[in-house]
Design an enzyme around this catalytic site. Structure first.
Site, PDB file in Angstrom:
ATOM      1  N   LYS A   1       0.869  -1.174   0.147  1.00  0.00           N
ATOM      2  CA  LYS A   1       0.080   0.016  -0.123  1.00  0.00           C
ATOM      3  C   LYS A   1       0.701   1.153  -0.059  1.00  0.00           C
ATOM      4  CE  LYS A   1      -3.637  -2.568   2.235  1.00  0.00           C
ATOM      5  NZ  LYS A   1      -4.779  -2.795   3.220  1.00  0.00           N
TER       6      LYS A   1
ATOM      7  N   GLN B   1      -4.689  -1.414   9.385  1.00  0.00           N
ATOM      8  CA  GLN B   1      -4.547  -2.899   8.728  1.00  0.00           C
ATOM      9  C   GLN B   1      -5.053  -3.890   9.960  1.00  0.00           C
ATOM     10  OE1 GLN B   1      -3.314  -3.568   5.585  1.00  0.00           O
ATOM     11  NE2 GLN B   1      -4.108  -5.503   6.068  1.00  0.00           N
TER      12      GLN B   1
ATOM     13  N   ASP C   1     -11.268   2.677   3.912  1.00  0.00           N
ATOM     14  CA  ASP C   1     -11.473   1.169   3.594  1.00  0.00           C
ATOM     15  C   ASP C   1     -12.746   0.832   3.484  1.00  0.00           C
ATOM     16  OD1 ASP C   1      -9.223  -0.699   3.426  1.00  0.00           O
ATOM     17  OD2 ASP C   1      -8.794  -0.782   5.682  1.00  0.00           O
TER      18      ASP C   1
END
Ligand code: NAD
Length: 280
Positions: free
Chosen positions: A53, A97, A120
């Site tokens: 990422k 994460q 997200d």
């Protein structure tokens, strides 16, 4: 009939190049899109995801701020960091994460992220927006699947879609997105009776199970479009999907490979959400 391989790697690269140009324009207006990436603990897979990422951010010109916290970090400490990031006007997106260590309640963390920075798309407000058709962040893997199919001109309207898997991050949101594309959607899961029979009717079959080579040719109607979300590591170290690719290939009109299918699209859509957050 030749089978189209939906190349997620190439499509993701195209998207990243488009975003790079968009970010250059934002920077001319003195806006520097910024993503805060939070990693707690030393989960190896998570470390790889985070690295990929950050690398994508660098390529596109998105500034990434990295927070790598010890595996003993408490929920309160993580919440404090999120509150700090929420209040910073120079941070547009926040990514925590998953999975988190067991002393931290994931639900509480996802709820704490400002929905306007939730790149997200996991905050219940964004999940709700998706289900009622309001604007908001859509989670990246499902968004990537739709984008990939659109870029390969796969018609979805009126098609019978079967989704295997009902997780919050893939199965449920991809079902909502397919519905938004006017498909007729069936969601299957571990308690579905006669799964193969359900799948045999699918014009578009989406597998998000997490079991290597689970979908055999007996699940597939001739001419079906197959999207394989699964990422499974075999004993020999190789990655494979949930679909037995070789035996399903000839039956499919289009199929995504693993690796190089849905995976790269997920990161591209995360980047797209970051640029969107900065634009807003
Ligand atoms: P999950 O474990 O949360 O959900 C799996 C789903 O599969 C469940 O809803 C379960 O009901 C269903 N299932 C399990 N066994 C089944 C069976 N025998 N028959 C029918 N359904 C069954 O997993 P997830 O987070 O949704 O991820 C699924 C897969 O996709 C995993 O391999 C994961 O690594 C992969 N994944 C890939 C990406 C990507 O970017 N490509 C992103 C997220 C997840």
């Amino acid at each position: 009939m030749s089978t189209i391989i939906m190349n997620g790697k190439k499509t993701a690269q195209d998207i990243k190049d488009e975003l790079k140009a968009e970010v250059a324009l934002l920077k001319e207006k003195s806006i520097e899109p910024t993503l805060a990436v939070v990693l707690v603990g030393e989960n190896q897979a998570s470390q790889v995801y985070v690295k990929n990422k950050k690398r994508a951010c660098e390529y596109i010109g998105i500034r990434s701020l990295s927070y790598e916290l010890d595996c003993t970090t408490s929920e309160e400490e993580l919440l404090k960091l999120i509150h700090d990031l929420n209040s910073r006007s120079d941070v547009h997106g926040i990514l925590v994460q998953l999975p988190l260590p067991k002393q931290i309640n994931e639900g509480n963390i996802l709820l704490a992220i400002d929905p306007s920075k939730d790149v997200d798309g996991f905050h219940p407000i964004n999940v709700g927006n998706l289900s009622v058709g309001r604007e908001g962040f859509v989670s990246c893997t499902p968004a990537g699947i739709i984008e990939l199919m659109k870029r390969y001109s796969i018609p979805m309207e009126g098609k019978k879609c079967v989704v295997i898997g009902r997780s919050n991050i893939v199965g449920k949101p991809i079902s909502m997105l397919l519905l938004r594309e006017n498909a007729t959607v069936t969601i299957c899961h571990s308690r579905t009776k006669d799964l193969a029979l359900e799948c045999q009717g699918a014009d578009i079959l989406i597998a998000a199970i997490g079991k290597a080579n689970f979908v055999s040719k007996d699940f597939v109607k001739k001419g079906a479009v197959i999207v394989d979300v699964g990422i499974n590591r075999l004993e020999n170290g190789k990655l494979c999907g949930d679909v037995a690719y070789d035996e399903c290939f000839d039956l499919a009109s289009a199929i995504t490979p693993v690796p190089g299918g849905v995976g790269p699209m997920t990161i591209a859509m995360l980047m797209k959400n970051c640029v969107l957050a900065a634009t807003k």
